[in-house]
Design a protein around this motif. Structure first.
Motif, short mmCIF file in Angstrom:
data_model
loop_
_atom_site.label_atom_id
_atom_site.label_comp_id
_atom_site.label_asym_id
_atom_site.label_seq_id
_atom_site.Cartn_x
_atom_site.Cartn_y
_atom_site.Cartn_z
N ALA A 290 0.78 -1.05 -0.07
CA ALA A 290 -0.06 0.03 -0.03
C ALA A 290 1.17 1.04 0.09
O ALA A 290 0.43 2.16 -0.72
N ALA A 291 1.96 1.31 0.80
CA ALA A 291 2.70 2.68 0.88
C ALA A 291 3.38 2.35 -0.59
O ALA A 291 3.47 3.81 -0.95
N SER A 292 3.95 1.66 -1.22
CA SER A 292 4.65 1.72 -2.48
C SER A 292 3.53 2.43 -3.67
O SER A 292 3.70 3.35 -4.40
N VAL A 293 2.01 1.90 -3.39
CA VAL A 293 1.15 2.38 -4.33
C VAL A 293 0.70 3.80 -4.23
O VAL A 293 0.65 4.70 -5.03
N LEU A 294 0.76 4.13 -2.77
CA LEU A 294 0.50 5.56 -2.54
C LEU A 294 1.50 6.41 -3.04
O LEU A 294 1.46 7.67 -3.19
N TYR B 183 3.38 5.99 -5.63
CA TYR B 183 3.42 5.90 -6.82
C TYR B 183 2.37 7.15 -7.33
O TYR B 183 2.60 7.93 -8.39
N ALA C 117 -6.77 6.93 -5.54
CA ALA C 117 -5.26 6.65 -4.93
C ALA C 117 -5.43 5.71 -3.84
O ALA C 117 -4.72 4.60 -3.79
N LEU C 118 -6.33 6.03 -3.23
CA LEU C 118 -6.53 5.24 -1.88
C LEU C 118 -7.32 3.90 -2.04
O LEU C 118 -6.64 2.95 -1.59
N ALA D 34 -4.67 1.49 -3.63
CA ALA D 34 -3.44 1.02 -2.57
C ALA D 34 -4.11 0.08 -1.76
O ALA D 34 -3.50 -1.09 -1.68
N VAL E 55 4.97 6.64 4.86
CA VAL E 55 3.52 6.47 4.05
C VAL E 55 2.75 7.83 3.98
O VAL E 55 2.11 8.28 4.83
N ALA F 273 -2.57 -2.24 5.43
CA ALA F 273 -2.54 -1.02 4.73
C ALA F 273 -3.09 0.19 5.43
O ALA F 273 -2.58 1.16 5.39
#
Length: 324
Positions: free
Chosen positions: A75-79, A81, A97-98, A101, A157, A242
């Motif tokens: 989740a941190a990586s997607v957020l 990005y 975005a949330l 993630a 994060v 997450a």
């Protein structure tokens, strides 16, 4: 009369009332209570899957918290990005975005749960000692994989813009993210409750928790539910990770090991195989930790263990177990 009013499910209310008297300041009490409820809902997400797997499959999965860690880092990586979307004034971009993630964490957790059950857990069914050893080893390996992938430095994060800030209610400062976490946890609990109590699959799961042999004798292939329940539990743990990542805003590869003890305490207090018991245990643990941390900071770390000891002396199988 107490049993008719709710019985053991009134315990969080009793804890909150006692804390209100001891704290004395309504604004501080409200802030601590909301924070405790939000924390309790996130602990419920992490622990509910473990409780179901423990009750239905009789598996002591000490590697369950690995799903929490992977969910947090994915989740941190997607957020990160979608960082541009997070800082935007557009609520739509923030929400997208949330959602991406949390969805990525859930999908990754479910896929990892399938692999974990097929490769690691399946060969050691009905052998608790080997389950403990192999799942603890899997947790160590998971930590090393996270360390190799994301590095050893703490990972920041970011939060969506619309979840930043606080709301002032009666002189109390309530974080928007904590209110959001409470709502998400409540929605997930409602979904699980409906799944387990209003559907045929839920009926089979509950029957399997109470008496697996009888369900198999009636011709149902309970083994087919094992993979689904394990994947669901893993996905919930990843989702909880997450949400916890956004709650803490700074995470390390040791997150899973740190959460393992408290997740097991929640399951033990609530009772094996019980979603209602897991929610009850999670809220009690979170409220107790917040209140004790405010009133007697030196006892905060021991508060959960003392609570578990008191509950087990009173009810050795937990507050609301589905199985013994």
């Amino acid at each position: 009369m107490i049993e008719r009013a709710g019985g053991v499910f009134l315990l969080p209310v009793a804890i909150a009332i006692i804390a209100f008297v001891l704290i004395g300041a309504p604004s501080s009490w409200l802030t601590l209570t909301v924070a405790g409820l939000a924390m309790g809902m996130m602990l419920f997400l992490m622990a509910s899957g473990l409780s179901l797997v423990f009750g239905l499959m009789d598996v002591l999965n000490f590697g369950h918290s690995a799903f929490v860690s992977f969910g947090a880092f994915v989740a941190a990586s997607v957020l990160a990005y979608f960082g541009g979307w997070l800082g935007s004034d557009s609520i739509v971009l923030n929400v997208m975005a949330l959602v991406f993630a949390i969805a990525a964490a859930i999908v990754f957790g479910a896929a990892l749960g399938w692999f974990f059950e097929r490769v690691i857990v399946k060969p050691v069914y009905s052998d608790h000692l080997r389950q403990i050893l192999i799942t603890m080893g899997a947790l160590i390996v998971a930590e090393q994989l996270i360390l190799a992938t994301w590095g050893g430095t703490p990972t920041n994060v970011p939060r969506p813009h619309f979840l930043e800030g606080t709301i002032i209610v009666g002189g109390s400062s309530l974080e928007v993210y904590r209110l959001f976490a409470f709502i998400v946890g409540a929605v997930v609990y409602a979904g699980l409750y409906l799944l387990l109590n209003k559907t045929r699959i839920g009926l089979l799961i509950r029957a399997g928790v109470e008496n697996r042999e009888m369900v198999e004798a009636l011709g149902f292939k309970i083994d087919r539910l094992f993979i689904g329940v394990f994947m669901l539990g893993s996905a919930l743990a990843a989702m909880g990770g997450a949400m916890w990542a956004g709650y803490e805003t700074l995470i390390t590869p040791a997150l899973g090991a740190e959460m393992m003890v408290i997740v097991f305490i929640v399951v033990i207090i609530g009772g094996l195989g019980s979603i209602q018991g897991t929610l009850l245990g999670a809220i009690m643990v979170a409220l107790m930790q917040n209140y004790v941390g405010f009133l007697a900071p030196k006892l905060a770390l021991a508060s959960n263990m003392l609570l578990m000891m008191a509950i087990l002396l009173w009810r050795p199988y937990g507050l609301a177990p589905a199985v013994k």
